[in-house]
Scaffold this motif. Structure first.
Motif, short mmCIF file in Angstrom:
data_model
loop_
_atom_site.label_atom_id
_atom_site.label_comp_id
_atom_site.label_asym_id
_atom_site.label_seq_id
_atom_site.Cartn_x
_atom_site.Cartn_y
_atom_site.Cartn_z
N TRP A 49 -0.97 -9.06 -3.79
CA TRP A 49 -1.87 -8.22 -3.45
C TRP A 49 -2.96 -8.11 -4.33
CZ3 TRP A 49 -2.76 -3.54 -6.08
CH2 TRP A 49 -1.60 -3.23 -6.92
N TRP A 50 -2.45 -7.70 -5.59
CA TRP A 50 -3.81 -7.48 -6.65
C TRP A 50 -4.87 -8.57 -6.48
CZ3 TRP A 50 1.17 -8.46 -8.08
CH2 TRP A 50 1.54 -9.27 -8.98
N GLN A 51 -4.47 -9.79 -6.25
CA GLN A 51 -5.42 -10.76 -6.36
C GLN A 51 -6.33 -10.68 -4.86
OE1 GLN A 51 -2.85 -14.05 -6.77
NE2 GLN A 51 -3.70 -14.77 -8.80
N TYR A 52 -5.61 -10.42 -4.03
CA TYR A 52 -6.56 -10.13 -2.81
C TYR A 52 -7.58 -9.10 -2.91
CZ TYR A 52 -3.74 -13.51 0.22
OH TYR A 52 -3.29 -14.50 0.63
N ALA A 75 -4.36 -7.33 1.31
CA ALA A 75 -3.97 -6.47 0.03
C ALA A 75 -3.10 -5.20 0.57
CB ALA A 75 -4.98 -6.10 -0.88
N VAL A 76 -3.71 -4.43 1.63
CA VAL A 76 -2.88 -3.33 2.10
C VAL A 76 -1.50 -3.78 2.81
CG1 VAL A 76 -3.17 -1.60 3.76
CG2 VAL A 76 -5.07 -1.87 2.37
N GLY A 77 -1.88 -4.71 3.74
CA GLY A 77 -0.42 -5.40 4.37
C GLY A 77 0.69 -5.89 3.45
N THR A 78 0.10 -6.51 2.44
CA THR A 78 1.32 -7.01 1.68
C THR A 78 1.83 -5.76 0.76
OG1 THR A 78 -0.47 -8.95 1.31
CG2 THR A 78 1.61 -8.69 -0.45
N ARG A 79 1.16 -5.01 0.55
CA ARG A 79 1.66 -3.58 -0.50
C ARG A 79 1.89 -2.59 0.67
NH1 ARG A 79 -0.32 0.33 -4.41
NH2 ARG A 79 1.09 0.24 -6.23
N ASN A 89 0.84 -0.04 -10.17
CA ASN A 89 1.46 -1.12 -10.86
C ASN A 89 1.79 -2.29 -10.16
OD1 ASN A 89 4.26 -2.13 -11.62
ND2 ASN A 89 3.83 -0.78 -13.52
N THR A 90 1.41 -3.66 -10.71
CA THR A 90 1.60 -4.82 -10.11
C THR A 90 3.01 -5.22 -10.50
OG1 THR A 90 0.75 -5.94 -12.19
CG2 THR A 90 -0.78 -5.36 -10.49
N TYR A 91 3.54 -5.38 -11.89
CA TYR A 91 4.71 -5.89 -12.40
C TYR A 91 4.86 -5.46 -13.61
CZ TYR A 91 1.88 -9.79 -13.98
OH TYR A 91 1.22 -10.80 -15.02
N PHE A 100 -8.04 1.23 -4.49
CA PHE A 100 -8.66 2.01 -3.31
C PHE A 100 -8.94 1.29 -2.44
CE2 PHE A 100 -9.18 4.87 -7.01
CZ PHE A 100 -8.30 6.14 -6.78
N PRO A 101 -7.96 0.41 -1.72
CA PRO A 101 -8.49 -0.42 -0.70
C PRO A 101 -8.86 0.23 0.65
CG PRO A 101 -6.13 -0.59 -0.82
CD PRO A 101 -6.66 0.52 -1.93
N HIS A 102 -8.34 1.39 1.10
CA HIS A 102 -8.80 2.11 2.12
C HIS A 102 -10.28 2.63 1.91
CE1 HIS A 102 -4.44 2.01 2.56
NE2 HIS A 102 -4.92 1.85 4.02
#
Length: 109
Positions: A49-52, A75-79, A89-91, A100-102
């Protein structure tokens, strides 16, 4: 002796399946006025998601709106279930600052 031939063929087929499943579409890279858009800081594209999100910001900067929208939605759909936040947090102890994708979708629309 005959068994070794089958083992080698099986090993080769297994390797082929393993490596072909690892290849992912990294998306188009555009160049405008000497600047490249659609790249991420990671050397290997893993479809996280963070790469998208990072790639979407790059597309938006280059005004490639359709690609940016598609990546932000991915990104939103994956997270799912996670909110926009200042430090996402990614990992482990790795974070994406200002996730802030929205908001970015609203700006693009």
């Amino acid at each position: 002796m005959r068994r070794k031939g089958y083992d080698i063929v099986g090993l080769m087929l297994g390797a082929l399946v393993l490596f072909s499943s690892c290849s992912m579409d990294t998306g188009p890279v555009y160049t405008k006025d000497g600047q490249r858009y659609g790249l991420t800081g990671d050397q290997v594209w893993r479809g996280q998601w963070w790469q998208y999100y990072e790639r979407a910001l790059s597309y938006a900067e280059g005004e490639y709106w359709d690609d940016a929208i598609a990546d932000l939605k991915q990104a939103v759909g994956t997270r799912l279930g996670q909110k926009d936040q200042r430090r996402a947090n990614t990992y482990g102890l790795h974070f994406v600052e200002n996730y802030f994708p929205h908001r970015e979708l609203g700006v693009i629309y």
